[in-house]
Design an enzyme around this catalytic site. Structure first.
Site, PDB file in Angstrom:
ATOM      1  N   LEU A 151      35.554 -20.147  24.949  1.00  0.00           N
ATOM      2  CA  LEU A 151      35.532 -18.719  25.270  1.00  0.00           C
ATOM      3  C   LEU A 151      36.763 -18.016  24.722  1.00  0.00           C
ATOM      4  CD1 LEU A 151      34.312 -18.833  28.995  1.00  0.00           C
ATOM      5  CD2 LEU A 151      32.959 -18.856  26.876  1.00  0.00           C
ATOM      6  N   HIS A 152      36.621 -16.717  24.499  1.00  0.00           N
ATOM      7  CA  HIS A 152      37.718 -15.889  23.987  1.00  0.00           C
ATOM      8  C   HIS A 152      38.271 -15.067  25.152  1.00  0.00           C
ATOM      9  CE1 HIS A 152      40.002 -13.057  21.594  1.00  0.00           C
ATOM     10  NE2 HIS A 152      39.681 -13.708  20.485  1.00  0.00           N
TER      11      HIS A 152
END
Length: 361
Positions: free
Chosen positions: A232-233
């Site tokens: 995930l960012h």
């Protein structure tokens, strides 16, 4: 002139071992330079022995060694021996660049310190890789740098604990920095009769910290210490979530703008959620990414991967299938990056160290 011969008049002496230094030598060799790799007769580059269980244990070549030693000439010299050292000095007199990654003090022990090399060749460029800086004698391997520069602390999931990147990322980055430094010096030296040789050093530590980019800025500006969140960012959603398709393939999206998000929702037949307050901006989508994933996941699994990938490609929405290396090297683009060479009667393969393309007019 083809860029594969751009450095045909360049001569490089490669005294380095393992990955970072040798990959710099391979880069220049692939561009046409003459690269002479010097190894100890009894203790050659250690990566010759870094073999997978199914590799020939009696072979002098490993896949690892092959990956960063390409188009080089090999010569055995024991630099503790004055006669062999004299042979090195003769090579240095005619060289443009010398590459090395000696531990602190080893240059002096071998009597090949920078001042001596520049005395022999005043225009020589010396490129050096070290671990924690020029004054540190600390032994450094890529794993240790990934551990000590925050990369492992961010990589992985809450369940996995810290995870190393599956390539020697810091070595690769340090090599790129050294290439840049050497290229700058070559540019400065060209046509400059007053040029005096330089020594350029790159530490694995600095290369690693330099690579922290947005994660470093998130901390420096907002005191945000990144946690392990898998793929995930921290600033964008959906970005890195993994979705299973109806044909059991894994895909992921990098939705960097609201336009991307609206296109995704349109394809999935849920245009209305693009106007939902929870998902109406990048920040809101990050806050509510778990709810968003559940909604998207229910829809994505109703489609085949190719259906989704085709639509997203046609509408310029970043989307990709998670592939293993067997799948990667079936693609024409990856095939074009493969370079072959016969070393000691063995066909070796590696990927090119050159990713740029030169457009012909």
């Amino acid at each position: 002139m083809s860029h594969s011969a751009i450095f045909k008049n360049l001569k490089i002496i490669d005294l380095s071992t393992v990955l970072a230094g040798p990959s710099v030598g391979s880069f220049f060799a692939e561009l046409g330079a003459e690269v002479i790799k010097i190894e100890h007769p009894e203790h050659p580059d250690v990566t010759r022995s870094w073999k997978l269980p199914n590799e020939d244990k009696n072979s002098a070549i490993s896949a690892y060694f092959s990956s960063i030693n390409y188009k080089k000439v090999y010569q055995q010299l024991n630099l503790k021996n004055s006669e062999d050292r004299s042979q090195l000095f003769e090579l240095v007199k005619l060289a443009d660049v010398v590459l090395m990654n000696f531990k602190l003090g080893d240059q002096e022990k071998l009597q090949i310190y920078d001042a001596k090399l520049h005395e022999l060749n005043p225009r020589l460029i010396i490129g050096k890789i070290n671990g924690f800086g020029v004054k540190s004698d600390r032994v450094a391997y890529d794993l240790i740098l990934q551990a000590e520069t925050g990369i492992m602390s961010m990589n992985g999931t809450p369940e996995s604990g810290p995870v190393k990147m599956p390539i020697a990322l810091i070595d690769v980055l340090a090599a790129h920095h050294l290439k840049e430094g050497i290229l700058i010096e070559l540019f400065d030296r060209k046509g400059n009769s007053a040029y005096k040789g330089k020594s350029i050093s790159v530490s694995l530590y600095d290369a690693a910290v330099s690579s922290l980019v947005n994660q470093a800025a998130n901390y420096l500006m907002n005191n945000h210490v990144p946690q392990r969140i898998g793929s995930l960012h921290p600033n964008i959603a959906p970005y890195g979530e993994l979705f299973q398709t109806s044909d059991h393939k894994t895909i992921t999206f990098a939705i960097g703008s609201h336009r991307h998000f609206m296109q995704l929702c349109t394809f999935l037949g849920i245009s209305e959620i693009a106007e939902d307050q929870r998902f109406s901006s990048t920040q809101e989508r990050v806050k509510n990414r778990v709810d968003l994933f559940e909604i998207l996941n229910e829809k994505v699994k109703q489609y085949k991967a190719d259906e989704i990938l085709h639509y997203m490609h046609q509408n310029y929405v970043p989307c990709g299938e998670v592939k293993d290396l067997a799948a990667v090297f079936k693609t024409p683009a990856a095939q074009e990056m493969i370079r072959k060479e016969n070393i000691n009667g063995i066909e070796t393969k590696r990927v090119s160290g050159i990713a740029f393309k030169v457009e012909k007019k």
